[in-house]
Design a protein around this motif. Sequence first.
Motif, PDB file in Angstrom:
ATOM      1  N   ILE A   1      48.117  46.773 111.959  1.00 15.76           N
ATOM      2  CA  ILE A   1      47.865  45.571 112.879  1.00 15.76           C
ATOM      3  C   ILE A   1      49.061  45.523 113.606  1.00 15.76           C
ATOM      4  O   ILE A   1      49.161  44.824 114.698  1.00 15.76           O
ATOM      5  CB  ILE A   1      47.761  44.348 112.267  1.00 15.76           C
ATOM      6  CG1 ILE A   1      48.798  44.249 111.272  1.00 15.76           C
ATOM      7  CG2 ILE A   1      46.365  44.460 111.482  1.00 15.76           C
ATOM      8  CD1 ILE A   1      48.867  42.607 110.735  1.00 15.76           C
TER       9      ILE A   1
ATOM     10  N   LYS B   1      46.212  46.094 116.687  1.00 18.80           N
ATOM     11  CA  LYS B   1      46.995  44.655 117.145  1.00 18.80           C
ATOM     12  C   LYS B   1      45.652  43.777 117.312  1.00 18.80           C
ATOM     13  O   LYS B   1      46.188  42.493 116.933  1.00 18.80           O
ATOM     14  CB  LYS B   1      47.523  44.965 118.332  1.00 18.80           C
ATOM     15  CG  LYS B   1      48.806  45.562 118.131  1.00 18.80           C
ATOM     16  CD  LYS B   1      49.705  45.662 119.476  1.00 18.80           C
ATOM     17  CE  LYS B   1      50.929  46.317 119.270  1.00 18.80           C
ATOM     18  NZ  LYS B   1      51.671  46.468 120.469  1.00 18.80           N
ATOM     19  N   LYS B   2      44.664  43.972 117.889  1.00 18.00           N
ATOM     20  CA  LYS B   2      43.683  43.001 117.958  1.00 18.00           C
ATOM     21  C   LYS B   2      43.244  42.268 116.882  1.00 18.00           C
ATOM     22  O   LYS B   2      42.772  41.251 116.993  1.00 18.00           O
ATOM     23  CB  LYS B   2      42.778  43.328 118.750  1.00 18.00           C
ATOM     24  CG  LYS B   2      41.662  44.344 118.080  1.00 18.00           C
ATOM     25  CD  LYS B   2      40.486  44.804 119.161  1.00 18.00           C
ATOM     26  CE  LYS B   2      39.218  45.360 118.300  1.00 18.00           C
ATOM     27  NZ  LYS B   2      38.123  45.684 119.246  1.00 18.00           N
ATOM     28  N   TYR B   3      43.513  42.771 115.488  1.00 21.56           N
ATOM     29  CA  TYR B   3      43.224  42.030 114.284  1.00 21.56           C
ATOM     30  C   TYR B   3      44.261  41.336 113.601  1.00 21.56           C
ATOM     31  O   TYR B   3      44.116  40.888 112.553  1.00 21.56           O
ATOM     32  CB  TYR B   3      42.523  43.305 113.220  1.00 21.56           C
ATOM     33  CG  TYR B   3      41.299  43.957 113.946  1.00 21.56           C
ATOM     34  CD1 TYR B   3      40.068  43.358 113.899  1.00 21.56           C
ATOM     35  CD2 TYR B   3      41.456  45.226 114.405  1.00 21.56           C
ATOM     36  CE1 TYR B   3      39.051  43.805 114.458  1.00 21.56           C
ATOM     37  CE2 TYR B   3      40.437  45.989 114.837  1.00 21.56           C
ATOM     38  CZ  TYR B   3      39.113  45.268 114.691  1.00 21.56           C
ATOM     39  OH  TYR B   3      38.041  45.994 115.579  1.00 21.56           O
ATOM     40  N   LYS B   4      45.458  41.445 114.044  1.00 26.29           N
ATOM     41  CA  LYS B   4      46.546  40.926 113.634  1.00 26.29           C
ATOM     42  C   LYS B   4      46.461  39.399 113.259  1.00 26.29           C
ATOM     43  O   LYS B   4      46.652  38.876 112.171  1.00 26.29           O
ATOM     44  CB  LYS B   4      47.682  40.994 114.419  1.00 26.29           C
ATOM     45  CG  LYS B   4      48.941  40.418 113.931  1.00 26.29           C
ATOM     46  CD  LYS B   4      50.345  40.759 114.988  1.00 26.29           C
ATOM     47  CE  LYS B   4      51.536  40.213 114.432  1.00 26.29           C
ATOM     48  NZ  LYS B   4      52.529  40.656 115.226  1.00 26.29           N
ATOM     49  N   ASP B   5      45.772  38.585 114.193  1.00 31.29           N
ATOM     50  CA  ASP B   5      45.729  37.227 114.047  1.00 31.29           C
ATOM     51  C   ASP B   5      44.849  37.075 112.820  1.00 31.29           C
ATOM     52  O   ASP B   5      44.990  36.188 111.846  1.00 31.29           O
ATOM     53  CB  ASP B   5      45.295  36.299 115.370  1.00 31.29           C
ATOM     54  CG  ASP B   5      46.338  36.227 116.343  1.00 31.29           C
ATOM     55  OD1 ASP B   5      47.419  36.359 115.965  1.00 31.29           O
ATOM     56  OD2 ASP B   5      45.977  35.825 117.362  1.00 31.29           O
ATOM     57  N   GLN B   6      43.629  37.717 112.797  1.00 34.63           N
ATOM     58  CA  GLN B   6      42.665  37.717 111.478  1.00 34.63           C
ATOM     59  C   GLN B   6      43.241  37.907 110.264  1.00 34.63           C
ATOM     60  O   GLN B   6      43.163  37.248 109.196  1.00 34.63           O
ATOM     61  CB  GLN B   6      41.359  38.519 111.901  1.00 34.63           C
ATOM     62  CG  GLN B   6      40.513  37.902 113.057  1.00 34.63           C
ATOM     63  CD  GLN B   6      39.421  38.833 113.587  1.00 34.63           C
ATOM     64  OE1 GLN B   6      39.763  39.963 113.817  1.00 34.63           O
ATOM     65  NE2 GLN B   6      38.268  38.555 113.132  1.00 34.63           N
TER      66      GLN B   6
ATOM     67  N   THR C   1      38.569  47.338 108.828  1.00 32.05           N
ATOM     68  CA  THR C   1      37.243  47.032 109.635  1.00 32.05           C
ATOM     69  C   THR C   1      36.099  48.044 109.551  1.00 32.05           C
ATOM     70  O   THR C   1      36.129  49.013 109.109  1.00 32.05           O
ATOM     71  CB  THR C   1      37.758  47.306 111.333  1.00 32.05           C
ATOM     72  OG1 THR C   1      38.126  48.649 111.443  1.00 32.05           O
ATOM     73  CG2 THR C   1      38.781  46.363 111.639  1.00 32.05           C
TER      74      THR C   1
END
Length: 182
Positions: free
Chosen positions: A6, A11-16, A51
Motif C-alpha cells: 500500500i 496506494k489506492k487501497y491504503k485508506d481501506q 485484493t
Amino acid sequence: MEFLDILTDGKKYKDQVYALYEEAFPAEEKKPLKMMEELAGQGKMELLGITEDGEFVGLAMNMLSGKAALLDYFAVAPDKRSGGYGSRAVRMLQERFAGKKYIFEIEKQDPKADNARDRKRRKEFYLRNGLKETGIFANVYHTDFELLTPDGSLDFQEYVDLLKDILGEEGLDMIRPVLLSE
C-alpha cells in the motif's frame, strides 16, 4: 488473489487497509501507523492490501528480517468474511515465505476471556490452514500470545532475535516479550 504494497503499487487501497486495521485490532495491540510505515521504508515491514479482481479483501502486515518473517496483523474485510478469502490468503502467505521461518502470533486460549469463542475459532482457522503449534507462549504488547509456524518449530530466542532485529533494542524494550508457561 494478490498482495499489493500500500506504500507503492497498492496506494489506492491504503485508506481501506488502515480503516480495517483500526477496526479489527484492540488498541493495546496496535503499533502506530507512522512507525510501521518507517519500518516498511527500511525494508523491515510490508503493509499489504489483499485484493481479488481489483476489489479490497483484507490486509496482511509482515515484519521482515533476513531469513524470518512474522505476520504482525491479518484481517479480512467484514463483508468478505466466511468467503474462503482468509484461508486462501494464509496459504498464499505461507508460500510467499517458504524457505523462511514464518511466525504467527495468535491470542492465547483463555476460556475466561471475553472473546474466548473468537480466540478458539481463530486458532482452529490457522491450524486448519496448515499452521502448527510450537508450544511457545509469550506476553508481548501486554497481551498473551501463542506462536504458530508452518512447521511447528521455533524457540523463544529466535522469536526475540527477530523482534530485536526489526525493532532494535529500544523497540524491544517497548514491547517487552516475556516467555510464558502454557
